[in-house]
Design an enzyme around this catalytic site. Structure first.
Site, PDB file in Angstrom:
ATOM      1  N   CYS A 145      -2.232   8.767   2.987  1.00  0.00           N
ATOM      2  CA  CYS A 145      -2.221   8.190   1.859  1.00  0.00           C
ATOM      3  C   CYS A 145      -3.471   8.600   1.126  1.00  0.00           C
ATOM      4  CB  CYS A 145      -1.598   6.927   1.575  1.00  0.00           C
ATOM      5  SG  CYS A 145      -0.060   6.523   2.060  1.00  0.00           S
TER       6      CYS A 145
ATOM      7  N   GLU B 220       0.829  -1.139  -0.201  1.00  0.00           N
ATOM      8  CA  GLU B 220      -0.060   0.008  -0.110  1.00  0.00           C
ATOM      9  C   GLU B 220       0.856   1.287   0.161  1.00  0.00           C
ATOM     10  OE1 GLU B 220      -1.456   3.587   1.045  1.00  0.00           O
ATOM     11  OE2 GLU B 220      -2.144   2.338   3.092  1.00  0.00           O
TER      12      GLU B 220
END
Length: 461
Positions: A268, A234
Protein backbone atom coordinates in the site's frame (compact mmCIF):
# COMPACT_ATOMS: atom_id res chain seq x y z
CA UNK A 1 -13.64 -19.62 0.17
CA UNK A 2 -10.67 -22.00 0.09
CA UNK A 3 -8.17 -21.66 2.89
CA UNK A 4 -4.98 -22.95 1.36
CA UNK A 5 -1.31 -22.40 0.71
CA UNK A 6 -0.83 -22.08 -3.05
CA UNK A 7 2.72 -21.45 -4.25
CA UNK A 8 2.59 -18.35 -6.50
CA UNK A 9 5.81 -19.40 -8.24
CA UNK A 10 4.13 -22.40 -9.87
CA UNK A 11 0.45 -22.49 -8.85
CA UNK A 12 0.86 -25.70 -6.82
CA UNK A 13 -1.46 -26.18 -3.83
CA UNK A 14 0.73 -27.15 -0.89
CA UNK A 15 -1.71 -27.36 2.04
CA UNK A 16 -5.43 -26.93 2.57
CA UNK A 17 -7.43 -26.27 5.73
CA UNK A 18 -11.06 -26.61 6.75
CA UNK A 19 -12.67 -23.38 7.84
CA UNK A 20 -13.63 -23.28 11.52
CA UNK A 21 -17.26 -24.02 12.26
CA UNK A 22 -19.64 -22.09 14.50
CA UNK A 23 -18.89 -24.25 17.54
CA UNK A 24 -15.13 -23.60 17.37
CA UNK A 25 -15.62 -19.90 16.71
CA UNK A 26 -17.88 -19.68 19.77
CA UNK A 27 -15.31 -21.51 21.89
CA UNK A 28 -12.64 -19.04 20.88
CA UNK A 29 -14.83 -16.02 21.52
CA UNK A 30 -15.62 -17.33 25.00
CA UNK A 31 -11.92 -17.94 25.63
CA UNK A 32 -11.00 -14.43 24.46
CA UNK A 33 -13.54 -12.83 26.78
CA UNK A 34 -12.53 -14.96 29.77
CA UNK A 35 -8.82 -14.39 29.19
CA UNK A 36 -9.27 -10.63 28.92
CA UNK A 37 -10.83 -10.47 32.40
CA UNK A 38 -7.57 -11.67 33.96
CA UNK A 39 -5.00 -10.52 31.39
CA UNK A 40 -6.14 -6.91 31.72
CA UNK A 41 -4.95 -6.96 35.36
CA UNK A 42 -1.37 -7.97 34.50
CA UNK A 43 1.39 -5.39 34.83
CA UNK A 44 3.30 -3.73 32.01
CA UNK A 45 6.39 -5.52 33.29
CA UNK A 46 4.70 -8.91 32.99
CA UNK A 47 3.43 -8.19 29.48
CA UNK A 48 6.82 -6.86 28.40
CA UNK A 49 8.53 -10.05 29.52
CA UNK A 50 6.16 -12.13 27.42
CA UNK A 51 6.56 -9.91 24.38
CA UNK A 52 10.35 -9.96 24.61
CA UNK A 53 10.22 -13.75 24.71
CA UNK A 54 8.05 -13.72 21.57
CA UNK A 55 10.63 -11.51 19.89
CA UNK A 56 13.42 -13.94 20.81
CA UNK A 57 11.46 -16.87 19.38
CA UNK A 58 10.64 -15.01 16.19
CA UNK A 59 14.30 -14.24 15.60
CA UNK A 60 15.14 -17.89 16.10
CA UNK A 61 12.40 -18.85 13.63
CA UNK A 62 13.22 -16.19 11.01
CA UNK A 63 14.75 -18.59 8.49
CA UNK A 64 11.93 -21.13 8.77
CA UNK A 65 8.98 -18.72 8.83
CA UNK A 66 10.60 -16.68 6.06
CA UNK A 67 10.49 -19.72 3.81
CA UNK A 68 6.84 -20.35 4.72
CA UNK A 69 5.93 -16.76 3.83
CA UNK A 70 7.68 -17.06 0.48
CA UNK A 71 5.88 -20.28 -0.37
CA UNK A 72 2.52 -18.81 0.63
CA UNK A 73 2.59 -15.41 -1.06
CA UNK A 74 5.72 -15.19 -3.21
CA UNK A 75 7.84 -12.58 -1.41
CA UNK A 76 11.60 -13.03 -2.08
CA UNK A 77 12.92 -15.02 0.85
CA UNK A 78 15.49 -12.39 1.84
CA UNK A 79 12.62 -9.88 2.21
CA UNK A 80 10.58 -12.41 4.20
CA UNK A 81 13.43 -12.91 6.69
CA UNK A 82 13.82 -9.15 7.02
CA UNK A 83 10.12 -8.86 7.74
CA UNK A 84 10.40 -11.34 10.61
CA UNK A 85 13.33 -9.44 12.12
CA UNK A 86 11.46 -6.13 11.82
CA UNK A 87 8.57 -7.67 13.74
CA UNK A 88 10.91 -8.76 16.54
CA UNK A 89 12.33 -5.24 16.70
CA UNK A 90 8.83 -3.78 17.01
CA UNK A 91 7.89 -6.20 19.78
CA UNK A 92 10.92 -5.09 21.76
CA UNK A 93 10.15 -1.42 21.12
CA UNK A 94 6.67 -1.74 22.59
CA UNK A 95 7.93 -3.89 25.45
CA UNK A 96 10.29 -1.05 26.34
CA UNK A 97 8.02 1.94 25.75
CA UNK A 98 4.42 0.90 26.43
CA UNK A 99 4.44 1.76 30.14
CA UNK A 100 5.56 5.31 29.41
CA UNK A 101 3.21 5.71 26.45
CA UNK A 102 0.23 4.69 28.59
CA UNK A 103 1.31 6.29 31.86
CA UNK A 104 -1.29 8.26 33.79
CA UNK A 105 -1.45 11.88 32.65
CA UNK A 106 -1.72 14.69 35.18
CA UNK A 107 -3.63 17.78 33.99
CA UNK A 108 -2.29 21.22 34.84
CA UNK A 109 -2.78 22.05 38.52
CA UNK A 110 -4.70 25.21 37.66
CA UNK A 111 -7.17 23.19 35.58
CA UNK A 112 -7.59 20.63 38.36
CA UNK A 113 -8.44 23.38 40.85
CA UNK A 114 -10.71 25.13 38.37
CA UNK A 115 -12.69 21.88 37.96
CA UNK A 116 -13.28 21.72 41.70
CA UNK A 117 -11.15 18.60 42.12
CA UNK A 118 -8.51 17.83 44.68
CA UNK A 119 -6.86 15.56 42.13
CA UNK A 120 -7.49 14.45 38.55
CA UNK A 121 -5.78 12.23 36.03
CA UNK A 122 -6.26 10.53 32.66
CA UNK A 123 -5.76 6.77 32.59
CA UNK A 124 -5.53 4.47 29.55
CA UNK A 125 -7.42 1.22 30.05
CA UNK A 126 -7.76 -1.70 27.59
CA UNK A 127 -11.01 -2.21 25.67
CA UNK A 128 -11.19 -5.99 25.38
CA UNK A 129 -11.03 -8.49 22.51
CA UNK A 130 -10.06 -6.76 19.25
CA UNK A 131 -10.72 -8.36 15.85
CA UNK A 132 -7.87 -7.89 13.35
CA UNK A 133 -8.65 -8.48 9.66
CA UNK A 134 -5.26 -8.65 7.97
CA UNK A 135 -3.86 -8.98 4.41
CA UNK A 136 -1.37 -11.34 2.84
CA UNK A 137 1.25 -8.93 1.50
CA UNK A 138 3.17 -8.50 4.77
CA UNK A 139 1.69 -11.48 6.61
CA UNK A 140 3.80 -11.12 9.76
CA UNK A 141 4.31 -7.37 9.90
CA UNK A 142 0.71 -6.29 9.39
CA UNK A 143 -0.34 -8.50 12.30
CA UNK A 144 2.52 -7.70 14.69
CA UNK A 145 2.15 -3.95 14.30
CA UNK A 146 -1.36 -4.42 15.67
CA UNK A 147 -0.69 -7.23 18.12
CA UNK A 148 2.37 -5.83 19.90
CA UNK A 149 0.72 -2.57 21.06
CA UNK A 150 -2.66 -4.21 21.64
CA UNK A 151 -1.22 -6.90 23.90
CA UNK A 152 0.95 -4.40 25.77
CA UNK A 153 -2.14 -2.26 26.40
CA UNK A 154 -3.88 -5.26 27.98
CA UNK A 155 -6.20 -6.18 25.12
CA UNK A 156 -6.50 -9.62 23.56
CA UNK A 157 -6.48 -10.32 19.81
CA UNK A 158 -8.57 -12.33 17.37
CA UNK A 159 -6.90 -12.68 13.97
CA UNK A 160 -8.80 -13.21 10.73
CA UNK A 161 -5.89 -13.45 8.32
CA UNK A 162 -6.01 -13.56 4.52
CA UNK A 163 -7.08 -17.00 3.34
CA UNK A 164 -3.94 -17.56 1.25
CA UNK A 165 -1.56 -17.37 4.24
CA UNK A 166 -3.03 -19.91 6.71
CA UNK A 167 0.32 -21.34 7.80
CA UNK A 168 1.58 -17.88 8.74
CA UNK A 169 -1.66 -17.21 10.60
CA UNK A 170 -1.36 -20.41 12.63
CA UNK A 171 2.32 -19.74 13.27
CA UNK A 172 1.47 -16.38 14.88
CA UNK A 173 -0.95 -17.97 17.34
CA UNK A 174 1.63 -20.61 18.20
CA UNK A 175 4.36 -17.98 18.59
CA UNK A 176 2.50 -16.04 21.26
CA UNK A 177 1.49 -19.27 23.01
CA UNK A 178 5.11 -20.51 23.10
CA UNK A 179 6.18 -17.15 24.48
CA UNK A 180 3.97 -17.76 27.51
CA UNK A 181 0.95 -15.57 26.79
CA UNK A 182 -2.26 -17.08 28.22
CA UNK A 183 -4.02 -19.28 25.68
CA UNK A 184 -6.76 -16.80 24.80
CA UNK A 185 -4.55 -13.73 24.43
CA UNK A 186 -4.00 -14.18 20.70
CA UNK A 187 -6.09 -16.55 18.62
CA UNK A 188 -6.24 -17.23 14.89
CA UNK A 189 -9.66 -17.72 13.31
CA UNK A 190 -9.39 -19.83 10.16
CA UNK A 191 -12.53 -18.45 8.51
CA UNK A 192 -13.58 -16.98 5.20
CA UNK A 193 -14.37 -13.31 4.76
CA UNK A 194 -18.10 -14.08 4.91
CA UNK A 195 -17.83 -14.94 8.61
CA UNK A 196 -16.34 -11.57 9.63
CA UNK A 197 -19.61 -9.65 9.84
CA UNK A 198 -21.22 -11.96 12.42
CA UNK A 199 -18.09 -12.04 14.58
CA UNK A 200 -17.82 -8.26 14.51
CA UNK A 201 -21.45 -8.02 15.62
CA UNK A 202 -20.76 -10.20 18.66
CA UNK A 203 -20.88 -8.10 21.83
CA UNK A 204 -17.71 -9.73 23.14
CA UNK A 205 -15.69 -8.18 20.32
CA UNK A 206 -15.08 -4.58 21.35
CA UNK A 207 -13.23 -3.13 18.36
CA UNK A 208 -11.69 -3.97 15.00
CA UNK A 209 -8.71 -3.10 12.86
CA UNK A 210 -8.40 -3.83 9.17
CA UNK A 211 -5.63 -3.50 6.64
CA UNK A 212 -6.77 -4.29 3.14
CA UNK A 213 -8.89 -3.19 0.23
CA UNK A 214 -11.30 -0.30 0.15
CA UNK A 215 -14.37 -2.59 -0.26
CA UNK A 216 -13.29 -4.67 2.75
CA UNK A 217 -12.77 -1.48 4.76
CA UNK A 218 -16.22 -0.20 3.84
CA UNK A 219 -17.82 -3.47 4.94
CA UNK A 220 -16.06 -3.58 8.32
CA UNK A 221 -16.60 0.13 8.97
CA UNK A 222 -20.29 -0.17 8.12
CA UNK A 223 -20.89 -3.01 10.54
CA UNK A 224 -18.74 -1.47 13.24
CA UNK A 225 -20.58 1.82 12.85
CA UNK A 226 -23.92 0.10 13.21
CA UNK A 227 -22.68 -1.66 16.36
CA UNK A 228 -20.90 1.51 17.59
CA UNK A 229 -17.48 -0.08 17.80
CA UNK A 230 -14.10 1.57 17.32
CA UNK A 231 -12.22 0.79 14.10
CA UNK A 232 -8.86 1.59 12.57
CA UNK A 233 -8.59 1.21 8.80
CA UNK A 234 -5.46 1.15 6.65
CA UNK A 235 -6.61 0.76 3.07
CA UNK A 236 -5.12 1.29 -0.37
CA UNK A 237 -2.54 3.77 -1.53
CA UNK A 238 -1.25 5.30 -4.74
CA UNK A 239 1.65 7.21 -3.27
CA UNK A 240 3.33 10.01 -5.23
CA UNK A 241 7.11 10.19 -5.59
CA UNK A 242 8.06 13.74 -6.54
CA UNK A 243 11.46 14.69 -7.99
CA UNK A 244 12.47 18.35 -8.20
CA UNK A 245 15.45 19.91 -10.06
CA UNK A 246 17.67 20.21 -6.98
CA UNK A 247 17.42 16.49 -6.20
CA UNK A 248 20.32 14.06 -6.37
CA UNK A 249 19.00 12.23 -9.45
CA UNK A 250 21.16 9.12 -9.06
CA UNK A 251 19.98 8.68 -5.48
CA UNK A 252 16.37 9.50 -6.34
CA UNK A 253 16.28 6.94 -9.16
CA UNK A 254 17.90 4.26 -6.99
CA UNK A 255 15.39 4.78 -4.18
CA UNK A 256 12.53 4.97 -6.68
CA UNK A 257 13.25 1.47 -7.97
CA UNK A 258 13.19 -0.04 -4.49
CA UNK A 259 10.15 2.00 -3.53
CA UNK A 260 8.22 0.63 -6.49
CA UNK A 261 9.17 -3.06 -6.58
CA UNK A 262 9.63 -4.12 -2.95
CA UNK A 263 7.41 -7.18 -2.46
CA UNK A 264 6.83 -7.14 -6.25
CA UNK A 265 5.13 -3.79 -5.84
CA UNK A 266 2.39 -5.30 -3.69
CA UNK A 267 2.46 -2.71 -0.93
CA UNK A 268 0.00 0.00 0.00
CA UNK A 269 2.85 2.39 0.78
CA UNK A 270 4.86 1.61 -2.33
CA UNK A 271 5.55 4.65 -4.49
CA UNK A 272 3.40 4.23 -7.59
CA UNK A 273 3.12 7.61 -9.32
CA UNK A 274 6.44 9.26 -10.18
CA UNK A 275 5.96 12.99 -10.70
CA UNK A 276 9.08 14.64 -12.10
CA UNK A 277 9.83 18.30 -12.79
CA UNK A 278 10.20 18.87 -16.52
CA UNK A 279 13.77 20.16 -16.15
CA UNK A 280 14.99 16.74 -14.91
CA UNK A 281 12.27 14.49 -16.32
CA UNK A 282 14.31 12.92 -19.15
CA UNK A 283 17.39 12.35 -17.01
CA UNK A 284 15.38 10.76 -14.20
CA UNK A 285 13.29 8.63 -16.59
CA UNK A 286 16.45 7.23 -18.16
CA UNK A 287 18.01 6.32 -14.82
CA UNK A 288 14.79 4.94 -13.36
CA UNK A 289 13.96 2.80 -16.39
CA UNK A 290 17.48 1.38 -16.48
CA UNK A 291 17.20 0.46 -12.82
CA UNK A 292 13.87 -1.27 -13.33
CA UNK A 293 15.19 -3.23 -16.34
CA UNK A 294 18.22 -4.41 -14.34
CA UNK A 295 16.14 -6.16 -11.67
CA UNK A 296 16.28 -9.94 -11.51
CA UNK A 297 12.85 -11.59 -11.70
CA UNK A 298 12.68 -15.23 -10.70
CA UNK A 299 12.32 -17.91 -8.06
CA UNK A 300 11.58 -16.14 -4.75
CA UNK A 301 13.51 -18.82 -2.85
CA UNK A 302 16.66 -17.79 -4.74
CA UNK A 303 18.72 -15.36 -2.64
CA UNK A 304 19.61 -13.33 -5.75
CA UNK A 305 16.01 -12.70 -6.82
CA UNK A 306 14.84 -9.08 -6.66
CA UNK A 307 11.23 -9.55 -7.80
CA UNK A 308 9.16 -12.67 -7.25
CA UNK A 309 5.70 -13.58 -8.54
CA UNK A 310 2.51 -11.78 -7.66
CA UNK A 311 0.55 -13.47 -4.91
CA UNK A 312 -2.34 -14.77 -6.98
CA UNK A 313 -3.58 -15.34 -10.48
CA UNK A 314 -6.26 -12.71 -9.91
CA UNK A 315 -3.63 -10.22 -8.84
CA UNK A 316 -1.72 -10.90 -12.05
CA UNK A 317 -4.88 -10.45 -14.10
CA UNK A 318 -5.65 -7.13 -12.39
CA UNK A 319 -2.20 -5.70 -13.10
CA UNK A 320 -2.21 -6.94 -16.68
CA UNK A 321 -5.58 -5.32 -17.34
CA UNK A 322 -4.46 -1.97 -15.89
CA UNK A 323 -1.37 -1.89 -18.11
CA UNK A 324 -3.24 -3.03 -21.21
CA UNK A 325 -5.89 -0.34 -20.66
CA UNK A 326 -3.22 2.35 -20.35
CA UNK A 327 -1.43 1.20 -23.52
CA UNK A 328 -4.68 1.14 -25.49
CA UNK A 329 -5.28 4.71 -24.33
CA UNK A 330 -1.89 5.91 -25.52
CA UNK A 331 0.59 5.26 -22.69
CA UNK A 332 4.18 4.65 -23.71
CA UNK A 333 5.88 1.52 -22.37
CA UNK A 334 9.46 2.35 -21.41
CA UNK A 335 10.16 -1.18 -20.14
CA UNK A 336 8.24 -4.34 -19.33
CA UNK A 337 4.54 -4.36 -20.03
CA UNK A 338 4.15 -7.95 -21.23
CA UNK A 339 3.29 -10.98 -19.14
CA UNK A 340 5.99 -13.66 -19.60
CA UNK A 341 5.30 -17.22 -20.67
CA UNK A 342 5.77 -20.09 -18.26
CA UNK A 343 4.42 -21.15 -14.87
CA UNK A 344 3.80 -18.86 -11.94
CA UNK A 345 2.14 -15.47 -11.58
CA UNK A 346 5.03 -13.27 -12.66
CA UNK A 347 4.87 -9.76 -14.11
CA UNK A 348 7.97 -7.80 -15.18
CA UNK A 349 9.01 -4.45 -13.70
CA UNK A 350 7.23 -1.95 -15.92
CA UNK A 351 7.45 1.80 -16.49
CA UNK A 352 4.65 3.67 -18.27
CA UNK A 353 4.83 7.28 -19.48
CA UNK A 354 2.26 9.62 -20.99
CA UNK A 355 -0.41 8.88 -18.38
CA UNK A 356 -3.70 10.73 -18.70
CA UNK A 357 -6.62 11.14 -16.31
CA UNK A 358 -8.81 8.93 -18.52
CA UNK A 359 -6.66 5.85 -17.91
CA UNK A 360 -7.73 3.44 -15.18
CA UNK A 361 -4.20 3.29 -13.80
CA UNK A 362 -4.37 7.00 -13.01
CA UNK A 363 -7.24 6.36 -10.58
CA UNK A 364 -6.78 2.77 -9.45
CA UNK A 365 -4.05 1.30 -7.30
CA UNK A 366 -1.56 -0.78 -9.30
CA UNK A 367 -0.72 -3.64 -6.95
CA UNK A 368 2.31 -4.92 -8.79
CA UNK A 369 5.70 -3.75 -10.14
CA UNK A 370 4.24 -1.09 -12.45
CA UNK A 371 5.32 2.57 -12.25
CA UNK A 372 3.65 5.54 -13.92
CA UNK A 373 5.64 8.64 -14.92
CA UNK A 374 4.23 12.17 -14.94
CA UNK A 375 5.86 15.39 -16.11
CA UNK A 376 5.25 18.51 -13.95
CA UNK A 377 5.99 22.06 -15.08
CA UNK A 378 6.58 23.34 -11.55
CA UNK A 379 5.94 22.68 -7.87
CA UNK A 380 2.30 23.73 -8.06
CA UNK A 381 1.57 21.26 -10.85
CA UNK A 382 3.45 18.53 -8.99
CA UNK A 383 1.19 19.03 -5.97
CA UNK A 384 -1.93 19.06 -8.15
CA UNK A 385 -0.96 15.77 -9.77
CA UNK A 386 0.00 14.22 -6.43
CA UNK A 387 -3.32 15.17 -4.82
CA UNK A 388 -5.37 14.07 -7.85
CA UNK A 389 -6.06 10.72 -6.21
CA UNK A 390 -8.72 9.20 -4.00
CA UNK A 391 -5.93 7.87 -1.81
CA UNK A 392 -3.70 9.64 0.69
CA UNK A 393 -1.50 7.13 2.49
CA UNK A 394 2.03 8.48 2.17
CA UNK A 395 4.26 10.49 -0.17
CA UNK A 396 7.90 10.89 -1.16
CA UNK A 397 9.68 14.12 -2.11
CA UNK A 398 13.20 14.53 -3.46
CA UNK A 399 14.49 18.09 -3.23
CA UNK A 400 17.29 19.99 -1.48
CA UNK A 401 15.28 23.21 -1.34
CA UNK A 402 13.94 23.84 2.18
CA UNK A 403 11.22 26.18 0.91
CA UNK A 404 9.96 23.42 -1.39
CA UNK A 405 9.95 20.96 1.50
CA UNK A 406 7.79 23.33 3.53
CA UNK A 407 5.32 23.64 0.67
CA UNK A 408 5.08 19.88 0.16
CA UNK A 409 4.59 19.21 3.87
CA UNK A 410 1.87 21.86 3.96
CA UNK A 411 0.04 20.88 0.78
CA UNK A 412 0.36 17.15 0.12
CA UNK A 413 -2.75 15.21 1.15
CA UNK A 414 -1.15 12.20 2.81
CA UNK A 415 -0.50 10.62 6.19
CA UNK A 416 3.25 10.96 5.72
CA UNK A 417 5.78 13.03 3.79
CA UNK A 418 9.18 11.37 3.36
CA UNK A 419 11.85 13.80 2.19
CA UNK A 420 14.83 12.42 0.23
CA UNK A 421 13.98 8.88 1.25
CA UNK A 422 11.52 6.03 0.82
CA UNK A 423 8.36 5.62 2.84
CA UNK A 424 8.90 2.97 5.49
CA UNK A 425 7.09 2.12 8.72
CA UNK A 426 8.90 2.26 12.07
CA UNK A 427 7.44 1.53 15.51
CA UNK A 428 8.24 5.04 16.78
CA UNK A 429 6.28 6.89 14.07
CA UNK A 430 2.50 6.93 13.50
CA UNK A 431 1.32 5.16 10.37
CA UNK A 432 -1.92 5.70 8.47
CA UNK A 433 -3.61 7.79 5.83
CA UNK A 434 -6.37 10.17 4.82
CA UNK A 435 -9.13 10.17 2.22
CA UNK A 436 -9.87 6.63 1.01
CA UNK A 437 -6.65 5.31 2.48
CA UNK A 438 -8.48 4.99 5.79
CA UNK A 439 -8.42 6.54 9.24
CA UNK A 440 -6.82 6.06 12.61
CA UNK A 441 -3.15 5.35 13.20
CA UNK A 442 -0.99 2.34 13.89
CA UNK A 443 2.41 2.28 15.63
CA UNK A 444 3.92 4.86 18.00
CA UNK A 445 2.00 6.18 21.00
CA UNK A 446 -0.91 7.08 18.72
CA UNK A 447 -1.29 3.44 17.68
CA UNK A 448 -1.23 1.93 21.16
CA UNK A 449 -3.86 4.41 22.36
CA UNK A 450 -6.31 3.62 19.52
CA UNK A 451 -7.72 0.64 21.41
CA UNK A 452 -7.74 2.12 24.88
CA UNK A 453 -10.54 3.50 27.02
CA UNK A 454 -9.21 7.01 27.69
CA UNK A 455 -10.60 7.50 31.18
CA UNK A 456 -10.93 10.69 33.19
CA UNK A 457 -10.46 10.05 36.94
CA UNK A 458 -11.68 12.95 39.08
CA UNK A 459 -11.45 13.28 42.87
CA UNK A 460 -13.61 15.73 44.75
CA UNK A 461 -12.11 18.20 47.20
Amino acid sequence: MAIATVNPANGETLRTYEAMGEEEIERRLQLAEATFRTYRTTTFEERAGLLRRAADLLEEDAEEIGRVITLEMGKPVKQARAEALKCAKTMRWYAEHAADLLADEEPAETDVKDSGASRALVRYRPLGPVLAVMPWNFPLWQVVRFAAPALMAGNVGLLKHASNVPQTALYLEDLFHRAGFPEGCFQTLLIGSGAVDEILRDERVRAATLTGSEPAGRAVASTAGEMIKKTVLELGGSDPFIVMPSADLDRAAEVAVTARVQNAGQSCIAAKRFIVHTDVYDAFAERFTAGMEALRVGDPLDEDTDVGPLSSEQGLTDVTELVDDAVRSGAEVLCGGERPDGPGWYYPPTVLAGITREMRIHREEAFGPVATLYRAADLDEAVLIANDSDFGLSSNVFTRDDAEVDRFVRDLEAGGVYVNGMTASHPAFPFGGVKRSGYGRELSGHGIREFCNITTVWHGA
